[in-house]
Design a protein around this motif. Structure first.
Motif, PDB file in Angstrom:
ATOM      1  N   ILE A 187      41.090   4.416 -40.849  1.00 13.53           N
ATOM      2  CA  ILE A 187      41.217   5.573 -40.610  1.00 13.53           C
ATOM      3  C   ILE A 187      41.759   6.217 -41.984  1.00 13.53           C
ATOM      4  CG2 ILE A 187      42.716   7.545 -39.552  1.00 13.53           C
ATOM      5  CD1 ILE A 187      42.951   5.822 -37.155  1.00 13.53           C
ATOM      6  N   GLU A 188      42.490   5.633 -42.593  1.00 14.05           N
ATOM      7  CA  GLU A 188      42.973   6.298 -43.885  1.00 14.05           C
ATOM      8  C   GLU A 188      41.886   6.378 -45.047  1.00 14.05           C
ATOM      9  OE1 GLU A 188      46.167   7.478 -44.733  1.00 14.05           O
ATOM     10  OE2 GLU A 188      45.917   7.296 -42.451  1.00 14.05           O
ATOM     11  N   THR A 189      40.785   5.192 -44.786  1.00 14.16           N
ATOM     12  CA  THR A 189      39.618   5.494 -45.897  1.00 14.16           C
ATOM     13  C   THR A 189      38.485   5.996 -45.407  1.00 14.16           C
ATOM     14  OG1 THR A 189      39.240   3.122 -44.953  1.00 14.16           O
ATOM     15  CG2 THR A 189      40.545   3.245 -47.041  1.00 14.16           C
ATOM     16  N   GLY A 190      38.603   6.793 -44.358  1.00 18.34           N
ATOM     17  CA  GLY A 190      37.616   7.800 -44.061  1.00 18.34           C
ATOM     18  C   GLY A 190      36.932   7.634 -42.641  1.00 18.34           C
ATOM     19  N   ARG A 191      37.263   6.648 -41.778  1.00 17.96           N
ATOM     20  CA  ARG A 191      36.549   6.212 -40.610  1.00 17.96           C
ATOM     21  C   ARG A 191      35.242   6.061 -40.847  1.00 17.96           C
ATOM     22  NH1 ARG A 191      40.050   8.692 -36.222  1.00 17.96           N
ATOM     23  NH2 ARG A 191      41.563   9.920 -37.163  1.00 17.96           N
ATOM     24  N   ASN A 192      34.840   5.419 -41.703  1.00 19.34           N
ATOM     25  CA  ASN A 192      33.138   4.956 -41.901  1.00 19.34           C
ATOM     26  C   ASN A 192      32.617   4.256 -40.639  1.00 19.34           C
ATOM     27  OD1 ASN A 192      30.540   4.360 -42.764  1.00 19.34           O
ATOM     28  ND2 ASN A 192      31.482   3.481 -44.732  1.00 19.34           N
ATOM     29  N   LYS A 193      31.605   4.904 -40.176  1.00 16.32           N
ATOM     30  CA  LYS A 193      30.915   4.316 -38.897  1.00 16.32           C
ATOM     31  C   LYS A 193      30.455   2.799 -39.202  1.00 16.32           C
ATOM     32  CE  LYS A 193      32.253   7.500 -35.865  1.00 16.32           C
ATOM     33  NZ  LYS A 193      33.127   7.183 -34.735  1.00 16.32           N
ATOM     34  N   ASP A 194      29.939   2.718 -40.419  1.00 14.93           N
ATOM     35  CA  ASP A 194      29.447   1.353 -40.799  1.00 14.93           C
ATOM     36  C   ASP A 194      30.361   0.304 -40.878  1.00 14.93           C
ATOM     37  OD1 ASP A 194      26.824   2.750 -40.974  1.00 14.93           O
ATOM     38  OD2 ASP A 194      27.081   2.984 -43.236  1.00 14.93           O
ATOM     39  N   THR A 195      31.726   0.541 -40.847  1.00 15.98           N
ATOM     40  CA  THR A 195      32.725  -0.218 -41.113  1.00 15.98           C
ATOM     41  C   THR A 195      33.656  -0.493 -39.886  1.00 15.98           C
ATOM     42  OG1 THR A 195      34.120   0.990 -42.231  1.00 15.98           O
ATOM     43  CG2 THR A 195      32.599  -0.435 -43.487  1.00 15.98           C
ATOM     44  N   GLN A 196      33.037   0.170 -38.815  1.00 19.66           N
ATOM     45  CA  GLN A 196      33.948   0.598 -37.554  1.00 19.66           C
ATOM     46  C   GLN A 196      34.298  -1.059 -36.679  1.00 19.66           C
ATOM     47  OE1 GLN A 196      32.874   3.661 -34.921  1.00 19.66           O
ATOM     48  NE2 GLN A 196      34.805   3.410 -33.743  1.00 19.66           N
ATOM     49  N   PHE A 197      33.039  -1.366 -36.420  1.00 17.41           N
ATOM     50  CA  PHE A 197      33.264  -2.574 -35.507  1.00 17.41           C
ATOM     51  C   PHE A 197      33.292  -3.955 -36.186  1.00 17.41           C
ATOM     52  CE2 PHE A 197      30.811   0.883 -33.415  1.00 17.41           C
ATOM     53  CZ  PHE A 197      31.765   1.128 -32.355  1.00 17.41           C
ATOM     54  N   THR A 198      34.341  -4.566 -35.965  1.00 14.76           N
ATOM     55  CA  THR A 198      34.384  -5.963 -36.661  1.00 14.76           C
ATOM     56  C   THR A 198      34.064  -7.068 -35.651  1.00 14.76           C
ATOM     57  OG1 THR A 198      36.702  -6.172 -35.545  1.00 14.76           O
ATOM     58  CG2 THR A 198      36.486  -5.099 -37.977  1.00 14.76           C
ATOM     59  N   TRP A 199      34.091  -6.784 -34.389  1.00 16.11           N
ATOM     60  CA  TRP A 199      33.302  -7.814 -33.526  1.00 16.11           C
ATOM     61  C   TRP A 199      32.099  -6.990 -32.798  1.00 16.11           C
ATOM     62  CZ3 TRP A 199      33.542  -8.582 -27.810  1.00 16.11           C
ATOM     63  CH2 TRP A 199      33.071  -9.686 -27.413  1.00 16.11           C
ATOM     64  N   ASP A 200      31.037  -7.350 -33.368  1.00 13.86           N
ATOM     65  CA  ASP A 200      29.578  -6.591 -33.114  1.00 13.86           C
ATOM     66  C   ASP A 200      28.671  -7.733 -32.527  1.00 13.86           C
ATOM     67  OD1 ASP A 200      27.479  -5.129 -32.833  1.00 13.86           O
ATOM     68  OD2 ASP A 200      27.678  -4.244 -34.860  1.00 13.86           O
ATOM     69  N   THR A 201      28.523  -7.960 -31.318  1.00 13.95           N
ATOM     70  CA  THR A 201      27.636  -8.889 -30.840  1.00 13.95           C
ATOM     71  C   THR A 201      26.201  -8.434 -30.741  1.00 13.95           C
ATOM     72  OG1 THR A 201      27.957  -8.022 -28.534  1.00 13.95           O
ATOM     73  CG2 THR A 201      29.602  -9.817 -29.419  1.00 13.95           C
ATOM     74  N   SER A 202      26.207  -6.998 -31.124  1.00 15.55           N
ATOM     75  CA  SER A 202      24.677  -6.653 -31.117  1.00 15.55           C
ATOM     76  C   SER A 202      23.909  -7.105 -32.589  1.00 15.55           C
ATOM     77  CB  SER A 202      24.598  -5.381 -31.462  1.00 15.55           C
ATOM     78  OG  SER A 202      25.227  -4.483 -32.271  1.00 15.55           O
ATOM     79  N   ILE A 203      25.018  -7.602 -33.488  1.00 18.25           N
ATOM     80  CA  ILE A 203      24.334  -8.373 -34.556  1.00 18.25           C
ATOM     81  C   ILE A 203      24.990  -9.442 -34.986  1.00 18.25           C
ATOM     82  CG2 ILE A 203      24.456  -7.765 -37.211  1.00 18.25           C
ATOM     83  CD1 ILE A 203      25.165  -4.914 -36.765  1.00 18.25           C
ATOM     84  N   ASN A 204      25.799  -9.724 -34.757  1.00 14.92           N
ATOM     85  CA  ASN A 204      26.441 -11.048 -34.921  1.00 14.92           C
ATOM     86  C   ASN A 204      26.190 -12.131 -33.698  1.00 14.92           C
ATOM     87  OD1 ASN A 204      28.251 -13.544 -35.031  1.00 14.92           O
ATOM     88  ND2 ASN A 204      29.501 -12.404 -36.635  1.00 14.92           N
ATOM     89  N   THR A 205      25.203 -13.135 -33.751  1.00 11.85           N
ATOM     90  CA  THR A 205      24.699 -14.252 -32.921  1.00 11.85           C
ATOM     91  C   THR A 205      25.536 -15.329 -32.643  1.00 11.85           C
ATOM     92  OG1 THR A 205      23.397 -14.832 -34.592  1.00 11.85           O
ATOM     93  CG2 THR A 205      22.428 -13.131 -33.308  1.00 11.85           C
ATOM     94  N   ASN A 206      26.607 -15.499 -33.154  1.00 10.12           N
ATOM     95  CA  ASN A 206      27.433 -16.705 -33.207  1.00 10.12           C
ATOM     96  C   ASN A 206      27.719 -16.997 -31.614  1.00 10.12           C
ATOM     97  OD1 ASN A 206      27.250 -16.972 -35.887  1.00 10.12           O
ATOM     98  ND2 ASN A 206      29.352 -17.400 -36.316  1.00 10.12           N
ATOM     99  N   LEU A 207      27.895 -15.803 -30.999  1.00  8.68           N
ATOM    100  CA  LEU A 207      28.403 -16.027 -29.401  1.00  8.68           C
ATOM    101  C   LEU A 207      27.031 -15.689 -28.806  1.00  8.68           C
ATOM    102  CD1 LEU A 207      31.743 -14.288 -29.060  1.00  8.68           C
ATOM    103  CD2 LEU A 207      31.482 -16.693 -29.045  1.00  8.68           C
ATOM    104  N   LYS A 208      26.790 -16.833 -27.855  1.00 11.80           N
ATOM    105  CA  LYS A 208      25.498 -16.670 -26.905  1.00 11.80           C
ATOM    106  C   LYS A 208      25.922 -15.733 -25.664  1.00 11.80           C
ATOM    107  CE  LYS A 208      23.484 -18.742 -30.382  1.00 11.80           C
ATOM    108  NZ  LYS A 208      22.704 -18.019 -31.367  1.00 11.80           N
ATOM    109  N   PHE A 209      25.156 -14.792 -25.292  1.00 11.45           N
ATOM    110  CA  PHE A 209      25.320 -14.057 -24.179  1.00 11.45           C
ATOM    111  C   PHE A 209      24.026 -14.210 -23.292  1.00 11.45           C
ATOM    112  CE2 PHE A 209      28.054 -11.972 -26.792  1.00 11.45           C
ATOM    113  CZ  PHE A 209      29.239 -11.559 -25.963  1.00 11.45           C
ATOM    114  N   ALA A 210      24.207 -14.059 -22.068  1.00 10.92           N
ATOM    115  CA  ALA A 210      23.082 -14.319 -20.976  1.00 10.92           C
ATOM    116  C   ALA A 210      21.729 -13.696 -21.559  1.00 10.92           C
ATOM    117  CB  ALA A 210      23.467 -14.026 -19.709  1.00 10.92           C
ATOM    118  N   GLU A 211      20.620 -14.318 -21.258  1.00 10.93           N
ATOM    119  CA  GLU A 211      19.306 -13.746 -21.804  1.00 10.93           C
ATOM    120  C   GLU A 211      19.133 -12.356 -21.434  1.00 10.93           C
ATOM    121  OE1 GLU A 211      17.345 -14.934 -24.170  1.00 10.93           O
ATOM    122  OE2 GLU A 211      18.105 -16.689 -24.670  1.00 10.93           O
ATOM    123  N   ASN A 212      19.434 -12.244 -20.154  1.00  5.74           N
ATOM    124  CA  ASN A 212      19.122 -10.769 -19.379  1.00  5.74           C
ATOM    125  C   ASN A 212      20.541 -10.019 -19.648  1.00  5.74           C
ATOM    126  OD1 ASN A 212      21.044 -12.122 -17.990  1.00  5.74           O
ATOM    127  ND2 ASN A 212      20.013 -11.633 -15.745  1.00  5.74           N
TER     128      ASN A 212
END
Length: 212
Positions: free
Chosen positions: A126-151
């Motif tokens: 927050i103090e550094t400006g709430r940059n949306k590009d650095t908001q999500f540190t757990w992002d399963t839409s990009i990080n594929t290490n965890l496998k979710f159901a295909e559907n």
């Protein structure tokens, strides 16, 4: 041991087996004066608060970390642990800058249920400006290490990892300048990211006139 392969760093561990966290500090830059482990006795997952007193470039500091209780069903325990940890942040020696970071597994809603952060405790994203590009540190839409159901269409992304700061009683000695995410490139030999979480890298300016 890892410490034998990273000779530039001292490894300070919260335990030597089972569940543990580690604080790494660089030789010739950081001088450690004390180290404590504060167990969360109500934890069912072996969680604890790790606390290191040190000086960094002549700046008196307290470094703290924890991996708070995981899973949605443990929200009450996680908030209890966060309250205890923040108590230590607020009540640390007033001549020291406090930095508390880690995988807190916490959501903004839970922080609101705790009535927010204590006065004087700053959230560095927050103090550094709430940059949306650095908001999500757990992002399963990009990080594929965890496998979710295909559907499974929903890919959760949450700001689980955070860094908080408390200034000393005197004028602020350090100021956060930038907040970045790291670990966003796959390791070629295994086609995986270093973690299912992104890491956090914060840069600070030091007011040297206040370190004398």
């Amino acid at each position: 041991m890892l410490s034998r392969r990273c000779l530039d760093y001292t490894f300070i561990e919260s335990a030597v087996e089972s569940y543990f966290t580690v604080i790494m500090v660089k030789h010739k830059v950081v001088q450690v004066t004390d180290s404590k482990i504060i167990p969360f006795t109500s934890s069912t997952q072996g969680r604890a608060l790790q606390k290191v007193e040190c000086t960094i470039k002549a700046l008196p500091c307290v470094l703290m970390t924890s991996h708070l209780e995981s899973m949605k069903t443990n929200s009450d325990e996680r908030k209890h642990q966060m309250k205890r940890a923040l108590h230590h942040v607020v009540n640390a020696s007033r001549n020291r800058t406090v930095l508390f970071g880690g995988d807190f597994n916490i959501k903004d809603r839970e922080i609101r249920e705790m009535k927010g952060l204590p006065k004087g405790v700053l959230d560095l994203w927050i103090e550094t400006g709430r940059n949306k590009d650095t908001q999500f540190t757990w992002d399963t839409s990009i990080n594929t290490n965890l496998k979710f159901a295909e559907n499974q269409d929903f890919k959760p992304k949450i700001r689980f990892d955070r860094i908080y700061m408390r200034h000393p009683k005197t004028e602020p000695v350090i100021s956060p300048v930038s907040f970045q995410l790291i670990g966003q490139e796959k390791i070629p030999t295994c086609d995986c990211f270093p973690s299912d979480h992104w890491g956090i890298l914060v840069h600070f300016d030091i007011n040297k006139s206040n370190t004398k």
